[in-house]
Scaffold this motif. Structure first.
Motif, short mmCIF file in Angstrom:
data_model
loop_
_atom_site.label_atom_id
_atom_site.label_comp_id
_atom_site.label_asym_id
_atom_site.label_seq_id
_atom_site.Cartn_x
_atom_site.Cartn_y
_atom_site.Cartn_z
N ALA A 148 49.41 21.56 -26.03
CA ALA A 148 49.83 21.18 -24.68
C ALA A 148 50.64 22.30 -24.02
O ALA A 148 50.46 22.57 -22.84
N THR A 149 51.52 22.95 -24.76
CA THR A 149 52.31 24.03 -24.16
C THR A 149 51.45 25.23 -23.83
O THR A 149 51.69 25.92 -22.84
N GLN A 150 50.42 25.50 -24.62
CA GLN A 150 49.53 26.61 -24.31
C GLN A 150 48.68 26.30 -23.09
O GLN A 150 48.37 27.18 -22.30
N ALA A 151 48.28 25.06 -22.90
CA ALA A 151 47.47 24.68 -21.75
C ALA A 151 48.27 24.75 -20.46
O ALA A 151 47.73 25.04 -19.40
N VAL A 152 49.58 24.49 -20.53
CA VAL A 152 50.43 24.51 -19.35
C VAL A 152 50.62 25.93 -18.83
O VAL A 152 50.69 26.16 -17.64
N GLN A 153 50.68 26.90 -19.73
CA GLN A 153 50.90 28.27 -19.31
C GLN A 153 49.61 28.83 -18.73
O GLN A 153 48.67 29.14 -19.44
N ALA A 154 49.56 28.96 -17.40
CA ALA A 154 48.38 29.47 -16.74
C ALA A 154 48.34 30.98 -16.85
O ALA A 154 49.36 31.65 -16.72
N LYS A 155 47.16 31.49 -17.08
CA LYS A 155 47.01 32.93 -17.21
C LYS A 155 46.86 33.53 -15.82
O LYS A 155 46.01 33.12 -15.04
N ARG A 156 47.69 34.51 -15.54
CA ARG A 156 47.65 35.20 -14.25
C ARG A 156 46.84 36.47 -14.41
O ARG A 156 47.01 37.21 -15.37
N ILE A 157 45.97 36.70 -13.44
CA ILE A 157 45.22 37.95 -13.45
C ILE A 157 45.28 38.57 -12.06
O ILE A 157 45.48 37.88 -11.07
N GLN A 158 45.08 39.87 -12.04
CA GLN A 158 45.08 40.59 -10.77
C GLN A 158 43.63 40.97 -10.47
O GLN A 158 42.93 41.48 -11.33
N ILE A 159 43.20 40.68 -9.24
CA ILE A 159 41.83 41.01 -8.87
C ILE A 159 41.86 42.14 -7.83
O ILE A 159 42.89 42.37 -7.20
N PRO A 160 40.75 42.85 -7.66
CA PRO A 160 40.76 44.01 -6.77
C PRO A 160 41.01 43.67 -5.30
O PRO A 160 41.74 44.37 -4.61
N ARG A 161 40.42 42.57 -4.80
CA ARG A 161 40.54 42.28 -3.37
C ARG A 161 40.35 40.79 -3.12
O ARG A 161 39.59 40.12 -3.78
N MET A 162 41.07 40.32 -2.10
CA MET A 162 40.96 38.94 -1.63
C MET A 162 40.97 39.02 -0.11
O MET A 162 41.61 39.90 0.47
N TYR A 163 40.29 38.10 0.54
CA TYR A 163 40.28 38.05 2.01
C TYR A 163 41.07 36.82 2.43
O TYR A 163 40.94 35.75 1.85
#
Length: 173
Positions: free
Chosen positions: A18-33
């Motif tokens: 449960a604690t691992q599922a709560v921690q959302a993985k953040r990623i950086q993407i090249p571009r967003m509009y």
């Protein structure tokens, strides 16, 4: 005794999962509009920004949610405060795919620009790219903690407001 050990092991395993599922993985993407929209409940003026590319935004990997949405909205709100347009509710719309965000932009724009009953009910103003653009928000752990510690609300004059107390006010008898 062995039965209690299995129950304890099962509970511990569920807790870890449960604690691992709560921690959302953040990623950086090249571009967003994204584009911004601002409105007020005090008047009929609404603002639209152009669709703008934002380089290296952070998203939540599993859901695709843009992290720092509040900071992007605050950028637009601060721009409008500088233009003497206080008390605006600002929202950002975003997508990785430019054609999808263009469809969303046209749909929202149509709601506010098409006359109803033969009359325009809104004063629609467009903010050009030369006047405003979104700055990429850093979502490093240090920046997130700093944002939480220093976030305060300000009135249009730039003075810090005190937090509201929760609960009912007491009336004198």
């Amino acid at each position: 005794m062995k039965h209690h050990f299995h129950k304890l092991l099962a509970v511990a395993t569920l807790f870890i999962l449960a604690t691992q599922a709560v921690q959302a993985k953040r990623i950086q993407i090249p571009r967003m509009y994204m584009f911004g929209f601002a409105a007020s409940f005090n008047d009929t003026i609404v603002h639209f920004t152009d669709i703008l590319p934002v380089d290296t935004p952070w998203i939540e990997k599993s859901s695709g949610f843009l992290l720092g949405r509040q900071q992007y909205s605050t950028q637009l709100r601060n721009h409008l405060l500088q233009k003497n347009m206080p008390y605006r509710t600002c929202v950002v719309f975003y997508d990785k795919n430019r054609s999808k965000i263009e469809k969303e932009y046209l749909k929202l724009k149509r709601q506010y620009t098409q006359p109803k009953d033969g009359q325009n009910h809104f004063d629609v103003r467009f903010i050009s790219t030369t006047d405003f653009s979104f700055k990429s928000v850093s979502m490093s752990q240090a920046a997130v903690e700093e944002t939480r510690e220093t976030s305060t609300t300000e009135d249009p004059a730039g003075q810090q407001q005190e937090g509201k107390k929760k609960g009912k006010k007491k009336r004198g008898k």
